[in-house]
Design a protein around this motif. Structure first.
Motif, short mmCIF file in Angstrom:
data_model
loop_
_atom_site.label_atom_id
_atom_site.label_comp_id
_atom_site.label_asym_id
_atom_site.label_seq_id
_atom_site.Cartn_x
_atom_site.Cartn_y
_atom_site.Cartn_z
N ASN A 112 1.29 -11.69 10.94
CA ASN A 112 0.20 -12.46 10.37
C ASN A 112 -0.93 -11.48 10.07
O ASN A 112 -1.47 -10.87 10.98
CB ASN A 112 -0.26 -13.54 11.37
CG ASN A 112 -1.54 -14.23 10.94
OD1 ASN A 112 -2.00 -14.08 9.80
ND2 ASN A 112 -2.14 -14.98 11.85
N GLN A 113 -1.26 -11.33 8.81
CA GLN A 113 -2.26 -10.30 8.44
C GLN A 113 -3.61 -10.55 9.10
O GLN A 113 -4.30 -9.61 9.49
CB GLN A 113 -2.40 -10.18 6.92
CG GLN A 113 -3.08 -11.31 6.20
CD GLN A 113 -2.20 -12.55 6.04
OE1 GLN A 113 -1.00 -12.51 6.35
NE2 GLN A 113 -2.78 -13.63 5.57
N ALA A 114 -3.99 -11.84 9.26
CA ALA A 114 -5.26 -12.15 9.93
C ALA A 114 -5.19 -11.75 11.41
O ALA A 114 -6.16 -11.27 11.98
CB ALA A 114 -5.59 -13.63 9.79
N THR A 138 -14.56 -12.26 7.36
CA THR A 138 -13.39 -11.97 6.53
C THR A 138 -13.51 -10.56 5.95
O THR A 138 -14.59 -9.99 5.88
CB THR A 138 -13.23 -12.97 5.36
OG1 THR A 138 -14.38 -12.91 4.52
CG2 THR A 138 -13.04 -14.39 5.86
N LEU A 188 -5.69 -8.00 11.63
CA LEU A 188 -7.12 -7.67 11.45
C LEU A 188 -7.89 -7.95 12.73
O LEU A 188 -8.68 -7.13 13.19
CB LEU A 188 -7.74 -8.50 10.32
CG LEU A 188 -7.38 -8.15 8.88
CD1 LEU A 188 -8.03 -9.16 7.94
CD2 LEU A 188 -7.85 -6.74 8.54
N ALA A 189 -7.63 -9.14 13.30
CA ALA A 189 -8.31 -9.55 14.53
C ALA A 189 -8.00 -8.56 15.66
O ALA A 189 -8.89 -8.15 16.40
CB ALA A 189 -7.90 -10.96 14.92
N VAL A 194 -11.26 -14.96 12.25
CA VAL A 194 -11.04 -13.81 11.37
C VAL A 194 -9.96 -14.15 10.35
O VAL A 194 -8.93 -14.72 10.68
CB VAL A 194 -10.64 -12.55 12.19
CG1 VAL A 194 -10.12 -11.44 11.28
CG2 VAL A 194 -11.84 -12.05 13.00
N ASP A 195 -10.24 -13.82 9.09
CA ASP A 195 -9.24 -14.01 8.03
C ASP A 195 -9.37 -12.91 6.99
O ASP A 195 -10.32 -12.12 7.04
CB ASP A 195 -9.43 -15.40 7.37
CG ASP A 195 -8.14 -15.91 6.73
OD1 ASP A 195 -7.10 -15.23 6.85
OD2 ASP A 195 -8.16 -17.00 6.12
N ASP A 196 -8.42 -12.85 6.06
CA ASP A 196 -8.49 -11.80 5.05
C ASP A 196 -9.48 -12.13 3.93
O ASP A 196 -10.37 -11.35 3.64
CB ASP A 196 -7.09 -11.46 4.50
CG ASP A 196 -6.28 -12.68 4.13
OD1 ASP A 196 -6.81 -13.81 4.23
OD2 ASP A 196 -5.12 -12.53 3.75
N TYR A 251 -12.13 -15.03 1.95
CA TYR A 251 -12.85 -16.30 1.92
C TYR A 251 -12.97 -16.68 0.45
O TYR A 251 -13.56 -15.94 -0.34
CB TYR A 251 -14.25 -16.12 2.53
CG TYR A 251 -15.09 -17.38 2.59
CD1 TYR A 251 -15.27 -18.06 3.80
CD2 TYR A 251 -15.72 -17.89 1.46
CE1 TYR A 251 -16.06 -19.20 3.87
CE2 TYR A 251 -16.50 -19.03 1.52
CZ TYR A 251 -16.67 -19.68 2.73
OH TYR A 251 -17.45 -20.82 2.80
N PRO A 280 -7.82 -15.46 15.06
CA PRO A 280 -7.37 -15.27 13.68
C PRO A 280 -6.87 -16.58 13.08
O PRO A 280 -6.37 -17.45 13.81
CB PRO A 280 -6.21 -14.27 13.81
CG PRO A 280 -5.74 -14.39 15.22
CD PRO A 280 -6.89 -14.88 16.04
N LYS A 310 -0.64 -8.18 2.57
CA LYS A 310 -0.03 -9.45 2.94
C LYS A 310 1.45 -9.54 2.58
O LYS A 310 2.25 -10.01 3.37
CB LYS A 310 -0.72 -10.61 2.20
CG LYS A 310 -1.94 -11.13 2.88
CD LYS A 310 -2.70 -12.04 1.96
CE LYS A 310 -2.35 -13.50 2.13
NZ LYS A 310 -3.49 -14.35 1.69
#
Ligand SMILES: [Zn+2]
Ligand SMILES: [Zn+2]
Length: 255
Positions: free
Chosen positions: A157-159, A248, A162-163, A219-221, A223, A143, A110
Motif C-alpha cells: 500500500n503506497q500510503a 499528503t 509513506l506513513a 497519510v495518503d499520496d 489529495y 495511512p 503506485k
C-alpha cells in the motif's frame, strides 16, 4: 588505539563495498526521472539532474486543505469554499504541487512497483512537516488503507509505505490496520459527486481498537477533492478520536 582505528576503517571499507554491490543489484531509482541514482548521491534520494524536479508548495495556502491558493485574498481554496468549509478532518498539508512530473512519479510509485521512492518522500515529509506534526500533539499516523484484495495484487500500500517512512524519520508509531477498507470501491473517476461520497462512507471501518488515540494524522499520496480522506477521518471521529489531521505527498492546484 591504532589497531582499533584500523579495524574501524577496515569495517567501514567493507560496508562501503557492500553498499556498492547492493547498489548494482538493487539500484535506488530517482523518483523524478526513474534513472538509477549514482552511489555517492544515494543519501539525497534524487539524482543530481533532478533535484529541482518537484515543486514544494510555498506561499499562501488554503486554511483547511493546505492547497496553494491562486489569490492571497481568500482564506479557503475554491473546493473548500464550495462545500462550505465542511470537512471531517481538522486541517491538512501537502508537500508538493501535483504537476506533470509528480503525476508520473506517483504513477510509477503506485502502479509500477517503485516502492523505494517512499524513502525519499518520507524523508522530505519529515524535513518539512515533522516538527509541526509533533507540535500538534499527534500520537499516531494512519495511512489511507487499500482493500486487502487490491493490496495483495499490488504487493504493497503506497500510503502505508509513506506513513512508515515518515514515522521512522520522526519516530512516531504508525497504525496500518487502525482503519481498514472493507469495500473495494470502483476507481474514483468512474463515479461522480454524491454517488462517490456515499460509496466511500461505507468503504472504511475501524480495524484495530486496542490503542486509544486522541489526535492522529492520516497519510495518503494525493489529495484531489478530499473525499477519501474525509471518509477515513469520519470513521476516526466516530471512534472517538478528537482531532484528525492529514498529510499528503501532493495536492492539486486551486483554480
Ligand atoms: Zn532523476
Ligand atoms: Zn482547501
Amino acid at each position: 588505539m591504532t589497531e582499533v582505528l584500523k579495524k574501524i576503517q577496515k569495517r567501514a571499507a567493507k560496508a562501503d563495498a557492500g553498499n556498492k554491490i547492493m547498489d548494482v543489484i538493487f539500484p535506488l531509482r530517482c523518483p523524478v526521472c526513474d534513472r538509477p541514482v549514482p552511489y555517492p548521491e544515494r543519501r539525497q534520494g534524487v539524482c543530481p539532474e533532478c533535484r529541482e524536479g518537484f515543486l514544494l508548495i510555498k506561499g499562501a495556502r488554503c486554511c483547511l486543505c493546505g492547497r496553494k491558493l491562486a489569490g492571497s485574498e481568500e482564506e479557503l481554496c475554491r473546493d473548500c469554499r464550495i462545500n462550505g468549509g465542511r470537512h471531517c478532518y481538522t486541517k491538512g498539508i501537502a508537500l508538493y504541487e501535483y504537476n506533470d512530473m509528480m503525476r508520473e512519479a506517483v504513477y510509477r510509485f503506485k502502479y509500477e512497483g517503485r516502492r523505494e521512492y517512499a524513502g525519499f518522500f518520507g524523508k522530505m515529509m519529515a524535513k518539512q512537516f515533522g516538527n509541526a506534526v509533533k507540535r500538534a500533539g499527534v500520537e499516531g499516523i494512519i495511512p489511507v488503507p487499500l482493500h486487502a484484495k487490491r493490496e495483495a495484487e499490488r504487493g504493497y500500500n503506497q500510503a502505508g509505505l509513506l506513513a512508515a517512512a515518515f514515522g521512522a524519520e520522526i519516530q512516531m508509531p504508525v497504525y496500518e490496520k487502525y482503519v481498514i477498507r472493507v469495500r473495494n470501491t470502483p476507481p474514483m473517476k468512474a463515479l461522480a459527486g454524491t454517488n462517490r461520497q456515499n460509496n466511500l462512507k461505507k468503504a472504511f471501518k475501524i480495524g484495530q481498537n486496542d490503542v486509544k488515540l486522541n489526535i492522529t494524522i492520516i497519510v495518503d499520496d494525493i489529495y484531489t477533492t478530499g473525499s477519501t480522506i474525509d471518509a477515513v477521518a469520519g470513521v476516526l471521529l466516530e471512534a472517538g478520536i478528537s482531532r484528525v489531521y492529514f498529510m499528503t505527498l501532493a495536492i492539486g492546484k486551486d483554480f
